[in-house]
Scaffold this motif. Structure first.
Motif, mmCIF file in Angstrom:
data_model
loop_
_atom_site.group_PDB
_atom_site.id
_atom_site.type_symbol
_atom_site.label_atom_id
_atom_site.label_comp_id
_atom_site.label_asym_id
_atom_site.label_seq_id
_atom_site.Cartn_x
_atom_site.Cartn_y
_atom_site.Cartn_z
ATOM 1 N N MET A 1 0.840 -1.192 0.000
ATOM 2 C CA MET A 1 0.000 0.000 0.000
ATOM 3 C C MET A 1 0.882 1.253 0.000
ATOM 4 O O MET A 1 1.941 1.266 0.613
ATOM 5 N N ILE A 2 0.404 2.270 -0.712
ATOM 6 C CA ILE A 2 1.084 3.578 -0.661
ATOM 7 C C ILE A 2 0.128 4.566 0.011
ATOM 8 O O ILE A 2 -1.069 4.580 -0.304
ATOM 9 N N ILE A 3 0.654 5.346 0.942
ATOM 10 C CA ILE A 3 -0.151 6.404 1.578
ATOM 11 C C ILE A 3 0.562 7.733 1.351
ATOM 12 O O ILE A 3 1.709 7.910 1.779
ATOM 13 N N ASP A 4 -0.110 8.642 0.646
ATOM 14 C CA ASP A 4 0.416 9.992 0.450
ATOM 15 C C ASP A 4 -0.367 10.932 1.352
ATOM 16 O O ASP A 4 -1.602 10.926 1.333
ATOM 17 N N ILE A 5 0.358 11.730 2.126
ATOM 18 C CA ILE A 5 -0.299 12.672 3.047
ATOM 19 C C ILE A 5 0.021 14.098 2.606
ATOM 20 O O ILE A 5 1.192 14.447 2.426
ATOM 21 N N LEU A 6 -1.029 14.900 2.416
ATOM 22 C CA LEU A 6 -0.859 16.305 2.016
ATOM 23 C C LEU A 6 -1.049 17.188 3.240
ATOM 24 O O LEU A 6 -2.117 17.168 3.869
ATOM 25 N N THR A 7 -0.030 17.957 3.557
ATOM 26 C CA THR A 7 -0.057 18.761 4.783
ATOM 27 C C THR A 7 0.741 20.039 4.585
ATOM 28 O O THR A 7 1.588 20.110 3.688
ATOM 29 N N LEU A 8 0.506 21.010 5.446
ATOM 30 C CA LEU A 8 1.366 22.207 5.474
ATOM 31 C C LEU A 8 2.414 22.073 6.575
ATOM 32 O O LEU A 8 3.265 22.939 6.729
ATOM 33 N N PHE A 9 2.324 20.995 7.352
ATOM 34 C CA PHE A 9 3.223 20.843 8.507
ATOM 35 C C PHE A 9 3.895 19.467 8.512
ATOM 36 O O PHE A 9 3.664 18.652 9.413
ATOM 37 N N PRO A 10 4.763 19.227 7.518
ATOM 38 C CA PRO A 10 5.394 17.898 7.421
ATOM 39 C C PRO A 10 6.181 17.517 8.663
ATOM 40 O O PRO A 10 6.269 16.326 8.992
ATOM 41 N N GLU A 11 6.704 18.502 9.373
ATOM 42 C CA GLU A 11 7.546 18.162 10.541
ATOM 43 C C GLU A 11 6.751 17.546 11.679
ATOM 44 O O GLU A 11 7.313 16.903 12.558
ATOM 45 N N MET A 12 5.428 17.751 11.648
ATOM 46 C CA MET A 12 4.607 17.124 12.691
ATOM 47 C C MET A 12 4.708 15.601 12.639
ATOM 48 O O MET A 12 4.392 14.915 13.600
ATOM 49 N N TYR A 13 5.107 15.066 11.486
ATOM 50 C CA TYR A 13 5.134 13.604 11.331
ATOM 51 C C TYR A 13 6.442 12.986 11.798
ATOM 52 O O TYR A 13 6.563 11.773 11.810
ATOM 53 N N ASN A 14 7.425 13.861 12.154
ATOM 54 C CA ASN A 14 8.726 13.322 12.568
ATOM 55 C C ASN A 14 8.545 12.377 13.749
ATOM 56 O O ASN A 14 7.996 12.764 14.773
ATOM 57 N N GLY A 15 8.981 11.169 13.582
ATOM 58 C CA GLY A 15 8.932 10.217 14.689
ATOM 59 C C GLY A 15 7.696 9.345 14.723
ATOM 60 O O GLY A 15 7.741 8.234 15.235
ATOM 61 N N VAL A 16 6.603 9.825 14.140
ATOM 62 C CA VAL A 16 5.347 9.077 14.294
ATOM 63 C C VAL A 16 5.380 7.737 13.552
ATOM 64 O O VAL A 16 4.872 6.732 14.045
ATOM 65 N N PHE A 17 5.997 7.758 12.367
ATOM 66 C CA PHE A 17 5.999 6.523 11.571
ATOM 67 C C PHE A 17 7.354 5.818 11.606
ATOM 68 O O PHE A 17 7.637 4.964 10.786
ATOM 69 N N THR A 18 8.216 6.226 12.543
ATOM 70 C CA THR A 18 9.556 5.630 12.578
ATOM 71 C C THR A 18 9.796 4.876 13.888
ATOM 72 O O THR A 18 10.924 4.748 14.345
ATOM 73 N N GLU A 19 8.705 4.421 14.497
ATOM 74 C CA GLU A 19 8.817 3.628 15.719
ATOM 75 C C GLU A 19 7.877 2.430 15.621
ATOM 76 O O GLU A 19 6.859 2.479 14.925
ATOM 77 N N SER A 20 8.255 1.383 16.336
ATOM 78 C CA SER A 20 7.356 0.268 16.603
ATOM 79 C C SER A 20 6.795 -0.412 15.345
ATOM 80 O O SER A 20 7.516 -0.635 14.375
ATOM 81 N N ILE A 21 5.497 -0.690 15.367
ATOM 82 C CA ILE A 21 4.876 -1.539 14.337
ATOM 83 C C ILE A 21 4.858 -0.847 12.972
ATOM 84 O O ILE A 21 5.101 -1.476 11.938
ATOM 85 N N ILE A 22 4.600 0.456 12.953
ATOM 86 C CA ILE A 22 4.548 1.173 11.671
ATOM 87 C C ILE A 22 5.953 1.202 11.050
ATOM 88 O O ILE A 22 6.129 1.006 9.843
ATOM 89 N N LYS A 23 6.938 1.414 11.888
ATOM 90 C CA LYS A 23 8.325 1.412 11.406
ATOM 91 C C LYS A 23 8.641 0.077 10.724
ATOM 92 O O LYS A 23 9.189 0.030 9.628
ATOM 93 N N ARG A 24 8.268 -1.017 11.395
ATOM 94 C CA ARG A 24 8.556 -2.342 10.842
ATOM 95 C C ARG A 24 7.801 -2.564 9.536
ATOM 96 O O ARG A 24 8.343 -3.092 8.574
ATOM 97 N N ALA A 25 6.551 -2.112 9.489
ATOM 98 C CA ALA A 25 5.749 -2.271 8.264
ATOM 99 C C ALA A 25 6.389 -1.520 7.099
ATOM 100 O O ALA A 25 6.393 -2.000 5.966
ATOM 101 N N VAL A 26 6.955 -0.343 7.386
ATOM 102 C CA VAL A 26 7.630 0.446 6.344
ATOM 103 C C VAL A 26 8.894 -0.293 5.908
ATOM 104 O O VAL A 26 9.147 -0.471 4.708
ATOM 105 N N GLU A 27 9.662 -0.765 6.888
ATOM 106 C CA GLU A 27 10.921 -1.457 6.563
ATOM 107 C C GLU A 27 10.676 -2.728 5.767
ATOM 108 O O GLU A 27 11.478 -3.094 4.918
#
Ligand code: ADE
Length: 220
Positions: A1-27
């Motif tokens: 699956m590909i998820i594209d997120i459109l935002t004005l605040f990309p930095e808010m996502y720092n860390g959210v998808f780079t830990e735990s289960i989501i991190k592993r799913a990305v890897e």
């Protein structure tokens, strides 16, 4: 699956998808998550993305052009475009499950006082994560990604979500681990009995009891 997120605040996502289960799913390439700053798509010389509302009123309104162009650039035949907005349909586990079967999600995060109504015309779905107003769609988009990605086949063991709260309109059963007695509170005897028929009955009863006590609306 590909998820594209459109935002004005990309930095808010720092860390959210780079830990735990989501991190592993990305890897493990189960999901690819791309964050796009739609300001980059603005054709305005000053990269403006908002303007005052027609008819007057407080605050600024997101304009169509940057979001339309960003979606045009990303949209494929099988894309599902979702707008996060407090007046969308209320998000439920069933929707997370349905969305986990999609190939491509485009999530649009609104901000400021709102967005030009015409932005709704390019969306397949409008979702609210609850009856409260947040400052923008970023946190709701994180909620969607987290709840959807864990349901992508192979991300967590299927057994882990079979009994999830809400899966079949029932809350989850209580779980315990060692020690057997902690500060005078004992683990229910049935769970250490080794009798799997009784254990399953206990768990099903607890799910029903809990749902009746805490969320009777789920049983309607
Ligand atoms: N944006 C602001 N509040 C929201 C909510 N409750 N759900 C989705 N998007 C939102």
């Amino acid at each position: 699956m590909i998820i594209d997120i459109l935002t004005l605040f990309p930095e808010m996502y720092n860390g959210v998808f780079t830990e735990s289960i989501i991190k592993r799913a990305v890897e493990e390439d189960k999901v690819k998550i791309n964050i796009h700053n739609f300001r980059d798509y603005s054709t305005d010389p000053h990269h403006k993305v908002d303007d005052t509302p027609y008819g007057g009123g407080a605050g600024m309104v997101l304009t169509c052009q940057p979001i339309f162009d960003c979606v045009k650039n990303l949209r494929k035949e099988n894309s599902k475009v979702i707008l996060l907005t407090p007046d969308g349909v209320l998000y439920k586990e069933k929707m997370a499950y349905d969305l986990s079967q999609e190939k491509h999600l485009i999530l649009i995060c609104g901000h400021y006082e709102g967005f030009d109504e015409r932005i709704r015309s390019i969306c397949d779905l409008e979702i609210s994560i609850g009856d409260y107003v947040l400052t923008g769609g970023e946190i709701p988009s994180m909620v969607l990604v987290d709840s959807i990605v864990r349901l992508i086949p192979g991300v967590i063991e299927e057994e882990s979500h079979l009994n999830d709260s809400f899966n079949d309109n029932l809350l989850d059963y209580p779980t315990y681990t060692k020690p057997r007695v902690y500060e005078g509170m004992e683990v229910p005897e049935v769970l250490v009995s080794g009798d799997h028929k009784r254990i399953n009955e206990f768990r099903e009863n607890e799910r029903l009891k809990r749902t009746k006590e805490r969320r009777p609306d789920l049983l309607d």
